[in-house]
Design a protein around this motif. Structure first.
Motif, PDB file in Angstrom:
ATOM      1  N   ASN A   1     -27.148  10.393 -61.653  1.00  0.00           N
ATOM      2  CA  ASN A   1     -28.170   9.711 -60.859  1.00  0.00           C
ATOM      3  C   ASN A   1     -28.805  10.645 -59.837  1.00  0.00           C
ATOM      4  N   GLU A   2     -27.969  11.367 -59.087  1.00  0.00           N
ATOM      5  CA  GLU A   2     -28.502  12.279 -58.080  1.00  0.00           C
ATOM      6  C   GLU A   2     -29.228  13.450 -58.737  1.00  0.00           C
ATOM      7  N   SER A   3     -28.644  13.976 -59.801  1.00  0.00           N
ATOM      8  CA  SER A   3     -29.288  15.083 -60.507  1.00  0.00           C
ATOM      9  C   SER A   3     -30.648  14.684 -61.042  1.00  0.00           C
ATOM     10  N   GLY A   4     -30.725  13.498 -61.622  1.00  0.00           N
ATOM     11  CA  GLY A   4     -31.979  13.061 -62.208  1.00  0.00           C
ATOM     12  C   GLY A   4     -33.072  12.829 -61.198  1.00  0.00           C
ATOM     13  N   ALA A   5     -32.685  12.522 -59.957  1.00  0.00           N
ATOM     14  CA  ALA A   5     -33.667  12.228 -58.911  1.00  0.00           C
ATOM     15  C   ALA A   5     -33.997  13.432 -58.046  1.00  0.00           C
ATOM     16  N   MET A   6     -33.245  14.533 -58.199  1.00  0.00           N
ATOM     17  CA  MET A   6     -33.440  15.698 -57.335  1.00  0.00           C
ATOM     18  C   MET A   6     -34.613  16.537 -57.818  1.00  0.00           C
ATOM     19  N   ARG A   7     -35.446  16.963 -56.889  1.00  0.00           N
ATOM     20  CA  ARG A   7     -36.602  17.774 -57.255  1.00  0.00           C
ATOM     21  C   ARG A   7     -36.205  19.234 -57.468  1.00  0.00           C
ATOM     22  N   LEU A   8     -36.683  19.785 -58.573  1.00  0.00           N
ATOM     23  CA  LEU A   8     -36.456  21.187 -58.918  1.00  0.00           C
ATOM     24  C   LEU A   8     -37.797  21.905 -58.861  1.00  0.00           C
ATOM     25  N   LEU A   9     -37.912  22.867 -57.972  1.00  0.00           N
ATOM     26  CA  LEU A   9     -39.148  23.623 -57.815  1.00  0.00           C
ATOM     27  C   LEU A   9     -39.070  24.923 -58.595  1.00  0.00           C
ATOM     28  N   TYR A  10     -40.232  25.372 -59.080  1.00  0.00           N
ATOM     29  CA  TYR A  10     -40.305  26.721 -59.641  1.00  0.00           C
ATOM     30  C   TYR A  10     -41.017  27.611 -58.620  1.00  0.00           C
ATOM     31  N   GLY A  11     -40.530  28.837 -58.477  1.00  0.00           N
ATOM     32  CA  GLY A  11     -41.176  29.817 -57.609  1.00  0.00           C
ATOM     33  C   GLY A  11     -41.147  31.191 -58.253  1.00  0.00           C
TER      34      GLY A  11
ATOM     35  N   GLU B   1     -22.036  17.265 -50.463  1.00  0.00           N
ATOM     36  CA  GLU B   1     -22.815  16.245 -49.767  1.00  0.00           C
ATOM     37  C   GLU B   1     -24.283  16.227 -50.191  1.00  0.00           C
ATOM     38  N   ALA B   2     -24.667  17.138 -51.053  1.00  0.00           N
ATOM     39  CA  ALA B   2     -26.067  17.214 -51.486  1.00  0.00           C
ATOM     40  C   ALA B   2     -26.470  15.940 -52.215  1.00  0.00           C
ATOM     41  N   ARG B   3     -27.641  15.452 -51.869  1.00  0.00           N
ATOM     42  CA  ARG B   3     -28.217  14.271 -52.501  1.00  0.00           C
ATOM     43  C   ARG B   3     -29.707  14.528 -52.743  1.00  0.00           C
ATOM     44  N   ALA B   4     -30.286  13.729 -53.610  1.00  0.00           N
ATOM     45  CA  ALA B   4     -31.711  13.881 -53.877  1.00  0.00           C
ATOM     46  C   ALA B   4     -32.537  13.674 -52.612  1.00  0.00           C
ATOM     47  N   ALA B   5     -32.037  12.883 -51.686  1.00  0.00           N
ATOM     48  CA  ALA B   5     -32.770  12.583 -50.465  1.00  0.00           C
ATOM     49  C   ALA B   5     -32.734  13.716 -49.450  1.00  0.00           C
ATOM     50  N   ASN B   6     -31.757  14.637 -49.563  1.00  0.00           N
ATOM     51  CA  ASN B   6     -31.649  15.689 -48.548  1.00  0.00           C
ATOM     52  C   ASN B   6     -31.687  17.100 -49.118  1.00  0.00           C
ATOM     53  N   THR B   7     -31.903  17.229 -50.424  1.00  0.00           N
ATOM     54  CA  THR B   7     -31.816  18.546 -51.065  1.00  0.00           C
ATOM     55  C   THR B   7     -32.908  18.727 -52.111  1.00  0.00           C
ATOM     56  N   VAL B   8     -33.465  19.913 -52.121  1.00  0.00           N
ATOM     57  CA  VAL B   8     -34.383  20.363 -53.167  1.00  0.00           C
ATOM     58  C   VAL B   8     -33.838  21.690 -53.681  1.00  0.00           C
ATOM     59  N   ILE B   9     -33.880  21.899 -54.980  1.00  0.00           N
ATOM     60  CA  ILE B   9     -33.455  23.173 -55.570  1.00  0.00           C
ATOM     61  C   ILE B   9     -34.705  23.946 -55.993  1.00  0.00           C
ATOM     62  N   ALA B  10     -34.763  25.209 -55.610  1.00  0.00           N
ATOM     63  CA  ALA B  10     -35.891  26.056 -55.990  1.00  0.00           C
ATOM     64  C   ALA B  10     -35.393  27.217 -56.848  1.00  0.00           C
ATOM     65  N   TYR B  11     -35.847  27.258 -58.085  1.00  0.00           N
ATOM     66  CA  TYR B  11     -35.509  28.380 -58.970  1.00  0.00           C
ATOM     67  C   TYR B  11     -36.589  29.445 -58.844  1.00  0.00           C
ATOM     68  N   GLU B  12     -36.186  30.617 -58.382  1.00  0.00           N
ATOM     69  CA  GLU B  12     -37.099  31.751 -58.266  1.00  0.00           C
ATOM     70  C   GLU B  12     -36.474  32.974 -58.927  1.00  0.00           C
ATOM     71  N   PRO B  13     -36.895  33.300 -60.150  1.00  0.00           N
ATOM     72  CA  PRO B  13     -36.409  34.543 -60.748  1.00  0.00           C
ATOM     73  C   PRO B  13     -36.832  35.718 -59.878  1.00  0.00           C
ATOM     74  N   VAL B  14     -35.870  36.489 -59.414  1.00  0.00           N
ATOM     75  CA  VAL B  14     -36.146  37.554 -58.450  1.00  0.00           C
ATOM     76  C   VAL B  14     -37.168  38.535 -59.012  1.00  0.00           C
ATOM     77  N   TRP B  15     -37.101  38.787 -60.304  1.00  0.00           N
ATOM     78  CA  TRP B  15     -38.000  39.761 -60.915  1.00  0.00           C
ATOM     79  C   TRP B  15     -39.441  39.279 -60.969  1.00  0.00           C
ATOM     80  N   ALA B  16     -39.683  37.996 -60.687  1.00  0.00           N
ATOM     81  CA  ALA B  16     -41.044  37.455 -60.724  1.00  0.00           C
ATOM     82  C   ALA B  16     -41.665  37.343 -59.336  1.00  0.00           C
ATOM     83  N   ILE B  17     -40.866  37.466 -58.287  1.00  0.00           N
ATOM     84  CA  ILE B  17     -41.374  37.261 -56.935  1.00  0.00           C
ATOM     85  C   ILE B  17     -42.272  38.420 -56.533  1.00  0.00           C
ATOM     86  N   GLY B  18     -43.531  38.122 -56.308  1.00  0.00           N
ATOM     87  CA  GLY B  18     -44.478  39.131 -55.852  1.00  0.00           C
ATOM     88  C   GLY B  18     -44.839  40.185 -56.873  1.00  0.00           C
ATOM     89  N   SER B  19     -44.347  40.056 -58.098  1.00  0.00           N
ATOM     90  CA  SER B  19     -44.569  41.084 -59.112  1.00  0.00           C
ATOM     91  C   SER B  19     -45.773  40.783 -59.997  1.00  0.00           C
TER      92      SER B  19
END
Length: 254
Positions: free
Chosen positions: A199-209, A154-172
């Motif tokens: 269409n949904e993939s292209g419109a979905m926001r991908l965050l870096y963390g 059910e994920a859509r660009a309007a209701n979902t954001v994906i955040a990529y956070e490499p665990v080894w980079a968090i707080g390091s």
């Protein structure tokens, strides 16, 4: 698309920390950055009071986790509906600290994302590899598995954001190179296209963390397929968080 810069306060912040929200609101009122959508995700204890501080501003309020069910005998848990009632418009699910500290599998992350949709919240679904997985060259396999298991149909660009956070980079203080981030985010976009359609993939926001700070924000946030940031420690101070947001002033990120 309009980028999103979301601050994850994690288990930090007492009532006195709301002064930083007030300072951020003031900075943005004096020098707006309309190119970016801005969100702060304080601990649940501060949500209702943070809503009062941010009332009438353009800063959105997010939460850090939710239970899959609406209500019930689940001492200490908080439902997505409760978060919405407290003023949240989004909730982070599947953060690596939840996956690792609490053993949360992809299936539970998926269920929590569905709960967010049910309550009218945006789900910020986190994925990322550990240092050992990164070292062993398993990054893309790990991310593919997490996306397939954690992202609901059910994920859509309007209701979902994906955040990529490499665990080894968090707080390091360590961060991948811009080229590495571009490769991973492009890969994520491709997997989402297979799962949800182009269409949904292209419109979905991908965050870096992962150790995003004023000193490296400009080089990370303008990488292809990066549509904003999930910021940890730097979001606790209004000046640092504003400095990250401000990198978008020159024209934003498509």
């Amino acid at each position: 698309m309009r980028p999103l810069v979301a601050g994850n306060w994690k288990m930090n912040g007492l009532d006195s920390a709301l002064a930083e929200l007030g300072a951020l609101r003031q900075r943005l009122a004096q020098a707006p950055v309309p190119e970016a959508e801005i969100m702060v995700c304080p601990p649940a204890t501060l949500l209702a009071r943070a809503r009062e501080v941010l009332a009438g501003s353009d800063i959105e309020l997010g939460a850090q986790d939710c239970h899959p069910l609406v209500s019930g005998a689940h001492t200490g848990d908080i439902s997505a509906e409760m978060l919405a009632d407290a003023g949240a418009t989004a909730v982070i699910v599947g953060h690596s600290e939840r996956r690792i500290d609490h053993g949360e599998p992809d299936s539970l992350v998926n269920a929590k994302a569905l709960a967010a949709y049910r309550a009218g919240l945006t789900a910020i679904i986190c994925i990322g590899e550990t240092e050992a997985q990164h070292r062993d060259g398993e990054t893309l396999d790990v991310l593919k598995r997490q996306l397939r298991g954690s992202v609901p149909e059910e994920a859509r660009a309007a209701n979902t954001v994906i955040a990529y956070e490499p665990v080894w980079a968090i707080g390091s203080g360590l961060t991948p190179t811009p080229a590495d981030v571009a490769e991973v985010h492009g890969f994520i976009r491709g997997v989402l296209s297979q799962l949800l359609g182009q269409n949904e993939s292209g419109a979905m926001r991908l965050l870096y963390g992962g150790s995003v700070k004023p000193a490296n924000a400009a080089e990370l946030l303008f990488v292809p397929d990066v549509n904003g940031a999930l910021v940890g420690g730097a979001s606790l101070k209004a000046d640092d968080f504003y400095a990250i947001i401000e990198v978008y002033r020159a024209g934003g990120k498509a």
